[in-house]
Design a protein around this motif. Structure first.
Motif, mmCIF file in Angstrom:
data_model
loop_
_atom_site.group_PDB
_atom_site.id
_atom_site.type_symbol
_atom_site.label_atom_id
_atom_site.label_comp_id
_atom_site.label_asym_id
_atom_site.label_seq_id
_atom_site.Cartn_x
_atom_site.Cartn_y
_atom_site.Cartn_z
ATOM 1 N N LEU A 149 -18.630 29.416 21.102
ATOM 2 C CA LEU A 149 -17.761 30.260 20.283
ATOM 3 C C LEU A 149 -18.025 31.732 20.531
ATOM 4 O O LEU A 149 -17.103 32.553 20.539
ATOM 5 C CB LEU A 149 -17.972 29.936 18.796
ATOM 6 N N ILE A 150 -19.298 32.078 20.743
ATOM 7 C CA ILE A 150 -19.637 33.473 21.045
ATOM 8 C C ILE A 150 -19.039 33.887 22.384
ATOM 9 O O ILE A 150 -18.413 34.948 22.518
ATOM 10 C CB ILE A 150 -21.167 33.659 21.054
ATOM 11 N N ARG A 171 -9.589 18.831 16.217
ATOM 12 C CA ARG A 171 -10.115 18.169 17.397
ATOM 13 C C ARG A 171 -11.381 18.899 17.854
ATOM 14 O O ARG A 171 -11.315 19.858 18.626
ATOM 15 C CB ARG A 171 -9.075 18.155 18.527
ATOM 16 N N PRO A 172 -12.541 18.470 17.353
ATOM 17 C CA PRO A 172 -13.790 19.133 17.746
ATOM 18 C C PRO A 172 -14.003 19.075 19.250
ATOM 19 O O PRO A 172 -13.667 18.089 19.915
ATOM 20 C CB PRO A 172 -14.863 18.312 17.004
ATOM 21 N N GLY A 173 -14.580 20.157 19.783
ATOM 22 C CA GLY A 173 -14.888 20.210 21.202
ATOM 23 C C GLY A 173 -16.252 19.622 21.506
ATOM 24 O O GLY A 173 -16.966 19.139 20.612
ATOM 25 N N LEU A 174 -16.631 19.692 22.765
ATOM 26 C CA LEU A 174 -17.910 19.134 23.194
ATOM 27 C C LEU A 174 -19.071 19.807 22.474
ATOM 28 O O LEU A 174 -20.024 19.147 22.038
ATOM 29 C CB LEU A 174 -18.067 19.288 24.712
ATOM 30 N N GLY A 175 -19.002 21.141 22.336
ATOM 31 C CA GLY A 175 -20.063 21.853 21.638
ATOM 32 C C GLY A 175 -20.176 21.439 20.185
ATOM 33 O O GLY A 175 -21.280 21.363 19.632
ATOM 34 N N LEU A 217 -23.164 18.583 16.135
ATOM 35 C CA LEU A 217 -23.229 17.595 15.060
ATOM 36 C C LEU A 217 -24.364 16.604 15.308
ATOM 37 O O LEU A 217 -25.140 16.284 14.397
ATOM 38 C CB LEU A 217 -21.898 16.851 14.955
ATOM 39 N N ALA A 218 -24.468 16.110 16.540
ATOM 40 C CA ALA A 218 -25.513 15.129 16.859
ATOM 41 C C ALA A 218 -26.906 15.720 16.646
ATOM 42 O O ALA A 218 -27.791 15.069 16.078
ATOM 43 C CB ALA A 218 -25.343 14.648 18.300
#
Length: 306
Positions: free
Chosen positions: A148-149, A272-276, A281-282
């Protein structure tokens, strides 16, 4: 001492653990839907006042005292402002300016901040398990925040969520440092009513007196879910049933919340969450599990696999 009802909980009692995770997890998209037509101060004032009133009634029905010693009201108020009022109000504004799925992930770093603050305020040792949890949590925030940065997608909402998580951790640790000699349900009831009072004051200052207006059916359903199911019913389960369970079993319901919150954001909000986001989350879930679950609960599955 662990009683027989705690050491051998019934299947019905155990089933309430995932139910709690679902109730609080799906509350995230419910709040976001309600915020489309209900102003944030009004929504939080109504939710906290209703939840606090419900706990007062429940305490009276179960014979719990609502009395709090006069000398202990300062710590009750300060911790309530941090872990209930600021937490709920900040998250309402956070969800207005950032995707709910990301807000969920950032907010759920709260056990990490609680562990870190406990080391400073309470002198609790940062053993290997807690250090691992802190490392995983920071890695999760990095995985979520770095893209995001770089991409310019970092918003003020994520800062609100981070402050809310730290505030919850600070309130929890301070209440442990300066405990209130009253049942947990009583403490929560007064703190929720205090949070509702703060929300009401903010509503009157920034939004004025609410005027009745027709709301869409989705908004009405989301508001009803937030107040009745995610507040009243969930708090009844948390204070009325889960204390009979071992800490590890009860914590599993808490660990479900961010995963259900992200899933609910995808289903009901179309996010739709992205890979990051998924990696964050994990890692945050792993960090929370490392800190929240007792060592026996973490080691037991490994022993069964051996």
């Amino acid at each position: 001492m662990v009683g027989e009802s705690e050491s051998r909980p019934s299947g019905a009692t155990l089933a309430l653990v995932p139910l709690l995770g679902l109730l609080w997890g799906f509350n995230w998209p419910a709040v976001r839907i309600a915020l489309d037509e209900i102003a944030p101060w009004t929504l939080r004032a109504a939710g906290m006042l209703c939840a606090g009133a419900f706990l007062v009634v429940l305490a009276l029905l179960t014979g719990r005292s609502l009395r709090v010693s006069r000398c202990q009201w300062p710590q009750l108020i300060v911790t309530g402002l941090l872990s209930i009022a600021a937490f709920n109000i900040l998250l309402a504004f956070a969800q207005l300016v950032a995707p709910t799925s990301r807000i969920v992930i950032v907010t759920f770093t709260m056990p990490i901040w609680a562990a870190l603050l406990a080391a400073v305020v309470l002198g609790e040792a940062l053993d290997r398990r807690r250090l691992l949890g802190l490392g995983l949590g920071l890695a999760g925030l990095t995985a979520l925040g770095w893209p995001l940065i770089v991409g310019g997608g970092l918003s003020l909402g994520l800062l609100y969520a981070l402050i809310a998580g730290v505030g919850w951790g600070a309130g929890t640790v301070l209440l442990k440092r300066f405990p209130v000699s009253a049942p947990a349900m009583t403490v929560a009831a007064w703190q929720l009513l205090l949070g509702g009072l703060c929300g009401t004051v903010g509503m009157l200052i920034f939004e004025g007196v609410p005027r009745p207006a027709p709301l869409q059916s989705a908004t009405l359903f989301a508001f009803g879910y937030h107040v009745i199911l995610a507040q009243a019913l969930a708090y009844f389960i948390w204070f009325g049933v889960l204390p009979r369970l071992p800490a590890g079993a009860a914590s599993m319901g808490t660990l479900m919340v961010p995963a259900v919150g992200v899933l609910g954001s995808m289903i009901f909000l179309g996010e739709r969450p992205g890979l990051g986001d998924w990696l964050g989350l994990a890692l945050v879930l792993a960090a929370a599990a490392t800190i929240l679950l007792p060592p026996r609960a973490v080691a037991a599955p490994q022993a069964r696999r051996g």
